[in-house]
Design an enzyme around this catalytic site. Structure first.
Site, mmCIF file in Angstrom:
data_model
loop_
_atom_site.group_PDB
_atom_site.id
_atom_site.type_symbol
_atom_site.label_atom_id
_atom_site.label_comp_id
_atom_site.label_asym_id
_atom_site.label_seq_id
_atom_site.Cartn_x
_atom_site.Cartn_y
_atom_site.Cartn_z
ATOM 1 N N ARG A 1 40.219 30.306 34.569
ATOM 2 C CA ARG A 1 40.616 31.564 35.216
ATOM 3 C C ARG A 1 41.087 31.251 36.625
ATOM 4 O O ARG A 1 40.393 30.565 37.384
ATOM 5 C CB ARG A 1 39.455 32.552 35.253
ATOM 6 N N TYR B 1 35.835 32.215 44.648
ATOM 7 C CA TYR B 1 34.755 31.287 44.347
ATOM 8 C C TYR B 1 35.165 29.869 44.762
ATOM 9 O O TYR B 1 36.288 29.618 45.165
ATOM 10 C CB TYR B 1 34.379 31.350 42.867
ATOM 11 N N GLY C 1 37.480 43.737 29.772
ATOM 12 C CA GLY C 1 36.183 43.605 30.410
ATOM 13 C C GLY C 1 35.521 44.940 30.681
ATOM 14 O O GLY C 1 34.685 45.416 29.906
ATOM 15 N N ARG C 2 35.905 45.583 31.779
ATOM 16 C CA ARG C 2 35.252 46.832 32.184
ATOM 17 C C ARG C 2 35.419 47.932 31.138
ATOM 18 O O ARG C 2 34.520 48.758 30.950
ATOM 19 C CB ARG C 2 35.799 47.289 33.533
#
Length: 240
Positions: A115, A67, A208-209
């Protein structure tokens, strides 16, 4: 109320650090001017202010995975020749300015996380030593925790996936930069997460996942680790 807002600007198709496309077949983005950068910093601040108004009590700035902020940081992607490109201090300037601006408008007690991709998994890219140096600076700017991920900046990264494969990054940053860290990446079992915390490899394990696959992972973890857990009566009745 516990909530998290990840401030993300997805920029590959619109704006970027330079006008270089991510892949040959990808459209070329618009290169940011200095004025554009200043406007984006203000946008991060505006987003943080909206988060406060909405009642969020934690903010995480996303500077990983290719990003926009990561694009400025990595020497693989940053081809600028102005004060935002070249040497390490210039490449981290945008992130540091965003962090400082956001921290300035947050209450002192409100946590601010960042992050990062601790390494790029590519030779001559962003590496753990640069991450350590960055974390020293981020800590001085009021960052409370580093969410330690990796990769995402260029095609062709070579890495081996495995259980807790990124935990070594949170461990090194925690020890060498003296900052709290969160471990992420293929941490799926309660005993595995517990071992990471008990051995001091991270201050927090971020799931998370696995929580998407198992929304009641936290309850299962508490049961397996023999820890008390408080749940609404309606849920408790369903589990007995």
């Amino acid at each position: 109320m516990f909530a998290e807002l990840i401030l993300v600007i997805i920029c590959r198709l619109l704006i970027s650090f330079t006008g270089i496309a991510f892949r040959l077949e990808s459209p070329a983005p618009k290169a940011l001017s200095i004025e554009d950068i200043k406007e984006l910093i203000a946008s991060f601040v505006n987003a943080a202010q909206r988060s406060l108004a909405a009642g969020f009590n934690l903010i995480e700035i996303h500077a990983a995975h290719g990003y926009l902020l990561h694009e400025f940081m990595s020497p693989l992607s940053n081809q600028r020749t102005d004060e935002y490109g070249g040497r390490f201090e210039n490449r981290i300037r945008f992130l540091c300015e965003v962090v400082q601006a956001v921290r300035n408008i947050l209450p002192d007690q409100m946590p601010l996380w960042v992050r990062i991709s601790a390494i790029d998994w590519i030779s001559d890219g962003w590496d753990i030593e640069q991450s350590i140096a960055l974390c020293h600076i981020l800590k001085s700017l009021g960052v409370d925790l580093i969410d330690c991920s990796s990769g995402g900046i260029v095609p062709g990264e070579k890495f081996v996936l495995g259980a807790g494969y990124q935990t070594a990054f949170s461990d090194r940053l925690r020890r060498e930069a003296k900052i709290a860290t969160g471990a992420v990446g293929m941490i799926t079992e309660p005993a595995q997460a517990d071992q990471i915390l008990r051995t001091g490899q991270a201050d927090m394990v971020l799931i998370g996942r696995e929580m998407l696959r198992d929304p009641y992972w936290a309850r299962r973890a508490a049961k397996q680790l023999r820890q008390p857990v408080s749940v609404p009566k309606q849920y408790d009745r369903a589990w007995h």
